[in-house]
Design an enzyme around this catalytic site. Structure first.
Site, mmCIF file in Angstrom:
data_model
loop_
_atom_site.group_PDB
_atom_site.id
_atom_site.type_symbol
_atom_site.label_atom_id
_atom_site.label_comp_id
_atom_site.label_asym_id
_atom_site.label_seq_id
_atom_site.Cartn_x
_atom_site.Cartn_y
_atom_site.Cartn_z
ATOM 1 N N LYS A 81 0.841 -1.203 0.000
ATOM 2 C CA LYS A 81 0.000 0.000 0.000
ATOM 3 C C LYS A 81 0.874 1.252 0.000
ATOM 4 C CE LYS A 81 -3.909 1.808 2.742
ATOM 5 N NZ LYS A 81 -4.784 1.489 3.895
ATOM 6 N N SER A 156 -9.259 2.547 3.112
ATOM 7 C CA SER A 156 -8.248 3.172 2.285
ATOM 8 C C SER A 156 -7.371 2.167 1.520
ATOM 9 C CB SER A 156 -7.347 4.045 3.169
ATOM 10 O OG SER A 156 -6.679 3.262 4.154
ATOM 11 N N SER A 180 -10.205 0.170 7.004
ATOM 12 C CA SER A 180 -9.517 0.356 5.724
ATOM 13 C C SER A 180 -9.115 -0.932 5.019
ATOM 14 C CB SER A 180 -8.280 1.230 5.922
ATOM 15 O OG SER A 180 -8.657 2.558 6.185
#
Length: 471
Positions: A81, A156, A180
């Site tokens: 990520k 996210s 997330s």
């Protein structure tokens, strides 16, 4: 393998087995991913930063070792990520402030994955500083849901979930503060596990004693998710909260353990939920009866979750980003500015209240698991919404007061330090995936994984991804 497409469709566990037997090489995996990215990623924007040459150099070094010394992943590629540093690879945190930043050192987490034979080949898209349940930013734009590219992939860890769903990753690293990992998994029809704090070591930021934000694994199946968790765990002196590796989580997922008593709650007593989503999750939860479990409607008292989370999240943003706000306010999205300023405006009395409430929430949840093996509820309160809407503003007639309140069914669990997994459990009438959240006692990831795998077999939804993006 017959072709790259055949390899892409395999589970991560199956690919690792092939790597260990020498039937495919890490280079075959990287070639397959590179071809798949060229074919599908322009429609979804999941992996905007690529570093295949770095990954191939890692593969060359890995291939110099005997097959049984190549780690748990044995050369399996893994995207990271874009909130997590990878040495020598552009890392933006989804922010124009860091649009051209290239870190010199990798996060502890990245080093752990690479030590277990993971090859880092890409960075997955994320909202600015991971803030918000929709993956868009001013650096790379919007990540789109492959089930319907007009819809949000959530956030996210939206880029990670979409990469899994479209076959540009077999497993993916994500992080979770207010859902997330779990929200994108739910929206995209994949699995995401938020582990207990400390289970996955990572480099501390401004706050070393963090309990809200954790790193965790994502996969297309429960077993694949457990495989990556095994490769992410372990104690590190660089992370004061990190736990030693004491359990094989893939073995735990395959152990055959079954819960005897589970609780289901459509709303945890704290949030509105879309009626169709609630019905899909309840129907899936009730199928634990087929495993011999008693299923009852129940939940612990989580009534202070909204106030507690807002204060602690605001404090975390203030600690982490107040300096950036002072110097780069014009480059920050309004939601991030709001969160930082909210944190700066809280008083010590607010923090004391929130910390005391969090302790009470933890105690109640822990006591709840004296009666129930697992707690089940929706992973998120809606299915995927339009990608051009910044966040969910209304649900079931309720208007939310801010951009994170719609995430309460996830962030309430965050406050209790419990591991929680989002499992694909069905589809809405118009074909949007829905995830069931499976929650366990703190540090009981093995039971969460085993229970999820058992339900996964009954529901028969493993293997629904990868898919080609659908307009």
């Amino acid at each position: 393998m017959a072709c790259d497409e055949d390899l892409i469709k395999l589970t991560a566990c199956a690919v690792v087995d092939l790597l260990r037997r020498g039937e495919v090489t890490p280079f075959d995996c990287l070639d397959a991913l590179e071809a798949r990215l060229a074919a599908v990623d322009s429609a979804v924007n999941a992996l905007p930063i690529l570093c295949f040459e770095r990954a191939r150099e890692q593969a060359r070094r890995l291939m110099q070792r005997p097959p049984n010394e190549r780690g748990l992943l044995a050369g399996l590629p893994v995207p990271i990520k874009d909130l997590t540093d990878v040495a020598g690879v552009r890392t933006t945190y989804g922010s124009p402030i860091f649009a051209d930043f290239v870190p010199e050192a990798s996060d502890i987490l990245v080093n752990t994955i690479e030590a277990e034979g993971g090859l880092i080949y890409a960075k997955s898209n994320t909202p600015e500083f991971g803030a918000g349940g929709n993956t868009f930013n001013e650096v790379f734009g919007t990540t789109r849901n492959p089930w319907n590219t007009a819809l949000s992939a959530a956030g996210s860890s939206g880029g990670a979930a979409v990469a899994l769903a479209t076959g540009t990753a077999w497993v993916a690293q994500g992080s979770d503060l207010g859902g997330s990992l779990r929200n994108p998994a739910s929206f995209c029809g994949v699995v995401g596990l938020r582990p207990s704090p400390g289970r996955v070591a990572s480099t501390p930021g401004a706050k070393t004693d963090r309990l809200l934000s954790v790193n965790g694994p994502m996969g297309r199946t429960v077993e694949d998710t457990a495989l990556l968790l095994d490769a992410m765990t372990g104690e590190s002196p660089g992370d004061p909260l990190s736990l030693p590796r004491t359990e094989n989580f893939l073995a735990a997922a395959r152990s055959g353990w079954r819960p005897t008593r589970v609780a289901f709650s459509a709303d945890l007593g704290i949030t509105p939920v879309d009626l169709e989503v609630a019905a899909i999750c309840q129907a899936a939860a009730e199928r634990f009866v087929e495993l011999g479990a008693i299923v009852e409607e129940a939940h612990p008292d989580l009534s202070e979750a909204h106030d507690t989370f807002q204060v602690l999240r605001g404090m975390s943003f203030a600690v982490s980003y107040a300096g950036l706000l002072q110097n780069h306010r014009d480059k920050m999205k309004p939601e991030v500015i709001w969160n930082i300023e909210q944190g700066l405006n809280y008083t010590m009395a607010d923090v004391v209240r929130a910390e005391n409430q969090r302790a009470a929430l933890f105690r109640r949840m822990n006591a709840f698991f004296d009666t129930y093996d697992l707690l089940l509820c929706p992973a998120t309160i809606v299915a995927a919404y339009p990608a051009d809407e910044r966040y969910v503003s209304q649900c079931a007639g309720h208007t939310f007061s801010n951009y994170v309140e719609w995430l309460a069914i996830a962030y309430a669990i965050t406050l209790t330090a419990s591991p929680a997994l989002s499992l694909p459990c069905g589809f809405t009438r118009d074909g949007r995936p829905v995830g069931l959240q499976i929650v366990g006692r703190p540090r009981a990831e093995g039971r969460v994984l085993a229970g999820a795998r058992a339900l996964e077999e009954i529901l028969g939804l493993h293997g629904i991804t990868p898919i080609d993006p659908r307009a």
